[in-house]
Scaffold this motif. Structure first.
Motif, PDB file in Angstrom:
ATOM      1  N   THR A 223       0.843  -1.192   0.000  1.00  0.00           N
ATOM      2  CA  THR A 223       0.000   0.000   0.000  1.00  0.00           C
ATOM      3  C   THR A 223       0.876   1.238   0.000  1.00  0.00           C
ATOM      4  O   THR A 223       2.089   1.141   0.234  1.00  0.00           O
ATOM      5  N   TRP A 224       0.289   2.408  -0.284  1.00  0.00           N
ATOM      6  CA  TRP A 224       1.042   3.659  -0.249  1.00  0.00           C
ATOM      7  C   TRP A 224       0.169   4.797   0.254  1.00  0.00           C
ATOM      8  O   TRP A 224      -1.061   4.746   0.176  1.00  0.00           O
ATOM      9  N   TYR A 225       0.834   5.814   0.813  1.00  0.00           N
ATOM     10  CA  TYR A 225       0.172   6.998   1.332  1.00  0.00           C
ATOM     11  C   TYR A 225       0.661   8.234   0.579  1.00  0.00           C
ATOM     12  O   TYR A 225       1.869   8.376   0.366  1.00  0.00           O
ATOM     13  N   ALA A 226      -0.260   9.100   0.185  1.00  0.00           N
ATOM     14  CA  ALA A 226       0.116  10.387  -0.413  1.00  0.00           C
ATOM     15  C   ALA A 226       0.468  11.345   0.722  1.00  0.00           C
ATOM     16  O   ALA A 226      -0.406  11.821   1.445  1.00  0.00           O
ATOM     17  N   THR A 227       1.754  11.614   0.886  1.00  0.00           N
ATOM     18  CA  THR A 227       2.230  12.481   1.971  1.00  0.00           C
ATOM     19  C   THR A 227       2.706  13.801   1.371  1.00  0.00           C
ATOM     20  O   THR A 227       3.683  13.815   0.626  1.00  0.00           O
ATOM     21  N   PRO A 228       2.025  14.915   1.673  1.00  0.00           N
ATOM     22  CA  PRO A 228       2.325  16.175   0.979  1.00  0.00           C
ATOM     23  C   PRO A 228       3.675  16.786   1.301  1.00  0.00           C
ATOM     24  O   PRO A 228       4.165  17.639   0.560  1.00  0.00           O
ATOM     25  N   THR A 232       4.897  15.483   7.295  1.00  0.00           N
ATOM     26  CA  THR A 232       3.805  14.497   7.308  1.00  0.00           C
ATOM     27  C   THR A 232       4.364  13.079   7.295  1.00  0.00           C
ATOM     28  O   THR A 232       3.835  12.184   7.970  1.00  0.00           O
ATOM     29  N   LYS A 233       5.434  12.853   6.535  1.00  0.00           N
ATOM     30  CA  LYS A 233       6.066  11.531   6.531  1.00  0.00           C
ATOM     31  C   LYS A 233       6.530  11.155   7.939  1.00  0.00           C
ATOM     32  O   LYS A 233       6.324  10.024   8.393  1.00  0.00           O
ATOM     33  N   ILE A 234       7.152  12.111   8.611  1.00  0.00           N
ATOM     34  CA  ILE A 234       7.642  11.869   9.969  1.00  0.00           C
ATOM     35  C   ILE A 234       6.478  11.549  10.915  1.00  0.00           C
ATOM     36  O   ILE A 234       6.533  10.591  11.703  1.00  0.00           O
ATOM     37  N   ASN A 235       5.415  12.346  10.825  1.00  0.00           N
ATOM     38  CA  ASN A 235       4.252  12.136  11.702  1.00  0.00           C
ATOM     39  C   ASN A 235       3.584  10.794  11.430  1.00  0.00           C
ATOM     40  O   ASN A 235       3.149  10.101  12.360  1.00  0.00           O
ATOM     41  N   ILE A 375      -4.408   8.744   4.937  1.00  0.00           N
ATOM     42  CA  ILE A 375      -3.722   9.077   6.191  1.00  0.00           C
ATOM     43  C   ILE A 375      -4.763   9.169   7.315  1.00  0.00           C
ATOM     44  O   ILE A 375      -5.785   9.857   7.163  1.00  0.00           O
ATOM     45  N   PRO A 376      -4.548   8.475   8.427  1.00  0.00           N
ATOM     46  CA  PRO A 376      -5.511   8.540   9.545  1.00  0.00           C
ATOM     47  C   PRO A 376      -5.721   9.967  10.037  1.00  0.00           C
ATOM     48  O   PRO A 376      -4.810  10.799   9.993  1.00  0.00           O
ATOM     49  N   GLU A 377      -6.935  10.254  10.493  1.00  0.00           N
ATOM     50  CA  GLU A 377      -7.275  11.603  10.943  1.00  0.00           C
ATOM     51  C   GLU A 377      -6.439  12.045  12.141  1.00  0.00           C
ATOM     52  O   GLU A 377      -6.251  13.240  12.376  1.00  0.00           O
ATOM     53  N   THR A 378      -5.953  11.088  12.921  1.00  0.00           N
ATOM     54  CA  THR A 378      -5.155  11.439  14.106  1.00  0.00           C
ATOM     55  C   THR A 378      -3.742  11.894  13.755  1.00  0.00           C
ATOM     56  O   THR A 378      -3.017  12.394  14.623  1.00  0.00           O
ATOM     57  N   VAL A 379      -3.342  11.713  12.500  1.00  0.00           N
ATOM     58  CA  VAL A 379      -2.002  12.139  12.070  1.00  0.00           C
ATOM     59  C   VAL A 379      -2.045  13.596  11.629  1.00  0.00           C
ATOM     60  O   VAL A 379      -2.860  13.981  10.777  1.00  0.00           O
ATOM     61  N   ASP A 380      -1.182  14.407  12.188  1.00  0.00           N
ATOM     62  CA  ASP A 380      -1.111  15.827  11.831  1.00  0.00           C
ATOM     63  C   ASP A 380      -0.508  15.990  10.439  1.00  0.00           C
ATOM     64  O   ASP A 380       0.556  15.441  10.141  1.00  0.00           O
ATOM     65  N   VAL A 381      -1.212  16.728   9.568  1.00  0.00           N
ATOM     66  CA  VAL A 381      -0.733  17.006   8.213  1.00  0.00           C
ATOM     67  C   VAL A 381      -0.523  18.515   8.094  1.00  0.00           C
ATOM     68  O   VAL A 381      -1.442  19.266   7.750  1.00  0.00           O
ATOM     69  N   PRO A 382       0.672  18.999   8.407  1.00  0.00           N
ATOM     70  CA  PRO A 382       0.920  20.446   8.379  1.00  0.00           C
ATOM     71  C   PRO A 382       1.026  20.979   6.954  1.00  0.00           C
ATOM     72  O   PRO A 382       1.149  20.212   5.994  1.00  0.00           O
ATOM     73  N   GLU A 383       0.992  22.313   6.820  1.00  0.00           N
ATOM     74  CA  GLU A 383       1.175  22.945   5.515  1.00  0.00           C
ATOM     75  C   GLU A 383       2.594  22.737   5.033  1.00  0.00           C
ATOM     76  O   GLU A 383       3.533  22.701   5.831  1.00  0.00           O
ATOM     77  N   THR A 384       2.747  22.619   3.726  1.00  0.00           N
ATOM     78  CA  THR A 384       4.078  22.433   3.142  1.00  0.00           C
ATOM     79  C   THR A 384       4.822  23.764   3.099  1.00  0.00           C
ATOM     80  O   THR A 384       4.296  24.746   2.568  1.00  0.00           O
ATOM     81  N   PRO A 385       6.030  23.835   3.662  1.00  0.00           N
ATOM     82  CA  PRO A 385       6.820  25.080   3.579  1.00  0.00           C
ATOM     83  C   PRO A 385       7.059  25.480   2.124  1.00  0.00           C
ATOM     84  O   PRO A 385       7.163  24.623   1.238  1.00  0.00           O
TER      85      PRO A 385
END
Length: 452
Positions: A223-228, A232-235, A375-385
């Protein structure tokens, strides 16, 4: 060869090369290596039809190193041409691995950066040049490359070179290098243009055609996750490591720097025993880390592809690709660390916007669609610098340009839009025109008075 060789020792390779092959984790030759290496060592011209994932790079690099044997004089004796900077760097990496216990000198030449360092390496003496056609011709025209000692020419991914319009440059190179040489041409397909260049390039070649061998084990659930972005990858990694079922995991990164960063993060968060292995780590450190991992004393092993190739560990529950591999066959090597000995395994890949292209190519190569997970809702997805987003945009532009040479790039389009001067509002345009008209009338009246 009628009998299939059981190991690389069946080939007439010297001890230095065999030691490097063993240390790199290669145990048995792939079909293209089995067929190409003996023919290349015998001096035949070779036409290899083989896709990425078949082991073709080692198939021509190993016999080339065997024939060169050691550093000699100042001028290059072998030239390897490849269509892109990325492939040049990949080939250079393979040469570095296999030439580890020799004194053979090599240099990679490609655009995108100034040639000063490349020229300095050439002047120090070089045995093998790995280059894109454009940069090679550029330095040759400056008088920086002496070509009369070239005895072997390899052309990798010839179909891509034809697609990218390199035929004129290749013909120019063929005109200046010695005609008496060994030639090896590799291509994923045998199109009409590849057939034309092969007829100009090769002399009575041995044709080797190999089907793709890159097929993941059926026991691996992918499986794969779209990590922006990186954060987000770290979280997401931290979230996954909070699952007790992820009990023995290998985290793959694309570089030593990333491996150290991931290792430091996991260690700070005290998520279990962890080790890191990459090319900068000493041999004993790597061996001890792998032995601890095999014994079950270590929960997490962070690794780069070079350090982890050939790992034989049967009870890995999860493989996490923190970075998508740019050498696509490495994806199969990575996820093959889990799901071994008929055990079920899980392979998870984090994919940022610039890596989606590579993930698509991997799906094509393994001939299967890899399902995406949310990505699970409990995972923080911050804005991309902003700087990170610009880096992704540049990478995506490069990918689009490779597929479409006429594509100008999002940055150029944006720049062009900014250069277009906006039109003023209609009211202002009207006022401006009225003022200009009044000035013309005044000048006309003044001219008439002067004539009177």
């Amino acid at each position: 060869m009628s009998d299939s060789p059981l190991s690389f020792e069946n080939f007439k390779l010297n001890k230095q090369l065999l030691d490097a092959v063993k240390e790199a984790g290669f145990t048995r030759p792939t079909p293209i290596q089995e067929k190409t290496i003996p023919l290349s060592l015998s001096g035949h011209d070779i036409l290899g039809i083989a896709q990425t994932g078949t082991g073709k790079t080692a198939a021509y690099v190993l016999p080339l190193l065997m024939k060169i044997k050691y550093a000699q004089e100042m001028h290059t004796r072998a030239l390897i041409l490849a269509p892109t900077r990325e492939l040049v760097m990949q080939i250079e990496s393979a040469v570095e691995i296999f030439a580890k216990y020799t004194d053979i000198r090599f240099v990679s030449l490609y655009g995108g950066l100034g040639p000063k360092t490349q020229i300095e390496k050439i002047k120090q003496g070089v045995d093998i040049i790995i280059a894109t056609p454009g940069r090679f011709l550029d330095l040759y025209s400056r008088g920086e490359i002496y070509v009369k000692s070239i005895k072997t020419l390899v052309m990798d991914e010839a179909d891509k070179m034809m697609d990218m319009g390199f035929m004129p440059q290749i013909r120019s190179i063929l005109e200046v290098i010695p005609s008496k040489r060994q030639n090896l041409l590799f291509s994923a397909t045998f199109s009409d243009r590849v057939e034309i260049i092969s007829q100009e390039f090769l002399e009575f070649p041995e044709r080797i055609e190999i089907a793709l061998q890159a097929t993941p084990a059926e026991t691996v659930n992918q499986t794969w996750y779209a990590t922006p972005n990186l954060k987000t990858k770290i979280n997401l990694l931290q979230h996954l490591m909070g699952n007790p079922e992820v009990n023995r995991v290998i985290v793959f990164t694309k570089s030593r720097k990333n491996a150290e960063s991931v290792f430091n993060f996991l260690e700070r968060n005290k998520l279990g025993e962890i080790r890191v292995i990459h090319a900068n780590k000493g041999q004993n450190t790597r061996i001890n880390a792998m032995e601890d991992f095999k014994a079950g004393n270590v929960r997490m092993l962070v690794a780069t592809d070079v350090a982890a190739r050939g790992l034989d560990i049967s009870m890995v529950s999860h493989v996490i690709n923190f970075d998508v591999p740019l050498i696509y066959e490495d994806y199969v090597h990575r996820i093959g660390r889990t799901g071994r000995a008929e055990n079920e395994g899980v392979a998870i890949t984090f994919v940022n916007p610039a890596e989606e292209y590579h993930m698509g190519r991997i799906s094509e190569i393994i001939r299967m669609s890899i399902p995406e997970s949310q990505i699970p809702e409990t995972v923080d997805v911050p804005e991309t610098p902003r700087a990170e987003q610009q880096g992704y945009d540049r990478e995506i532009d490069i990918q689009k340009k490779k597929n479409d040479p006429n594509f100008k790039g999002a940055f150029q389009e944006k720049k062009h839009k900014n250069r277009t001067k906006p039109q003023p509002p209609k009211e202002k345009r009207g006022n401006k025109n009225s003022k200009a008209k009044r000035n013309r009338n005044q000048m006309k009246t003044k001219g008439q008075k002067n004539r009177k």
